[in-house]
Scaffold this active site. Structure first.
Site, short mmCIF file in Angstrom:
data_model
loop_
_atom_site.label_atom_id
_atom_site.label_comp_id
_atom_site.label_asym_id
_atom_site.label_seq_id
_atom_site.Cartn_x
_atom_site.Cartn_y
_atom_site.Cartn_z
N ALA A 149 31.38 47.53 53.47
CA ALA A 149 32.03 46.38 54.10
C ALA A 149 30.92 45.43 54.54
CB ALA A 149 32.87 46.84 55.28
N GLY A 200 29.77 43.48 63.80
CA GLY A 200 29.91 44.58 62.85
C GLY A 200 31.35 44.77 62.44
N ASN A 201 31.61 45.88 61.80
CA ASN A 201 32.98 46.19 61.38
C ASN A 201 33.22 47.68 61.49
OD1 ASN A 201 32.47 47.48 58.63
ND2 ASN A 201 31.37 45.53 58.46
N ARG A 202 34.45 48.10 61.21
CA ARG A 202 34.86 49.48 61.48
C ARG A 202 34.62 50.44 60.31
NH1 ARG A 202 37.41 49.60 66.17
NH2 ARG A 202 38.42 47.69 66.93
N SER A 203 33.89 50.02 59.29
CA SER A 203 33.69 50.92 58.16
C SER A 203 32.85 52.13 58.56
CB SER A 203 32.99 50.18 57.01
OG SER A 203 32.75 51.07 55.95
#
Ligand code: C5P
Length: 229
Positions: A99, A29-32
């Site tokens: 994102a 995943g990502n930090r958005s």
């Protein structure tokens, strides 16, 4: 912002960050946080648009300000692509603020990957996801549809960030590209944002900083200006 200047427009905003499963319990995943996308959806609704918010893994508390939008929750990039394509088929403006994972695991086993004592971990093979934004701009665009992308760039200075942004604006084919610098304390998860809006040629059309609501209004100002030119 002029009240009601987006009245009659159908807009789609994607927000949050996609997650690609590694196995049933793990993901890439990502930090958005989804805050900028939710702010964009809320601002468009305030200005009169009919809004569909495609929300990738956005926490309920973050979603609240976007209550005036139809929310379609999604998890993976494939789900986000489906939801965006469906909503975009009848939309005047599409804003891709999510994102999106560039890569996903090639295989997603049905069972949790186990640690085997004495054996090194198996590598995770990745495959590329389709670029939803570029596809919307190049292959799927309806007559008169405006396509807006976001680009979170890291760089040693603003010059680097803009150079990367310009190249990306030309490559993606979107009408507008909203470029922001991300780093330890900027962008993702933060309450405020600072962005430069580029046109399809990579030229600067607007600069905005402040709350994510203020940035959202600046983006819609740029969209409204482009559509009336
Ligand atoms: O190339 P990059 O990921 O930096 O581009 C960011 C922009 O492209 C964002 O608007 C994002 O939503 C979109 N994107 C996409 N599909 C991908 C990757 C990014 O639509 N697979």
């Amino acid at each position: 912002a002029p009240a009601g200047d987006l009245t009659g427009l159908r807009v789609v905003v994607s927000a949050g960050g996609t997650r690609e499963p590694i196995d049933p319990v793990r993901f890439i995943g990502n930090r958005s946080s989804g805050r900028q996308g939710v702010a964009l959806a809320a601002a468009a609704a305030r200005r009169g648009a009919r809004v569909t918010l495609v929300a990738a893994n956005v926490e309920q508390a973050v979603l609240a300000p976007g209550a005036a939008a139809d929310v379609v929750p999604v998890g993976t990039t494939a789900e986000l692509a489906d939801a965006v394509h469906t909503a975009a088929a009848s939309a005047d403006v599409v804003v891709m603020a999510a994102a999106v994972a560039d890569f996903r695991p090639a295989l997603t086993p049905d069972a949790k990957i186990k640690k085997v004592p004495g054996r090194p971990p198996a590598p995770i093979e990745l495959v590329e996801n389709p670029d939803i934004l570029a596809g919307l701009a190049r292959d799927r665009r309806r007559d008169g549809q405006t396509v807006v992308g976001f680009a979170a760039e890291t760089g040693d200075d603003d010059g680097d960030v803009l150079t990367h942004g310009r190249a990306k604006a030309r490559r993606k084919g979107a009408d507008l590209l909203v470029v922001n610098a991300v780093g330890e304390r900027l962008g993702f998860g933060a309450a405020t944002n600072e962005v430069t809006v580029l046109d399809a040629a990579g030229d600067v059309v607007a600069h905005a900083s402040g709350s994510k609501d203020a940035v959202a209004d600046a983006v819609w100002d740029a969209v409204a200006k482009l559509r009336s030119s």
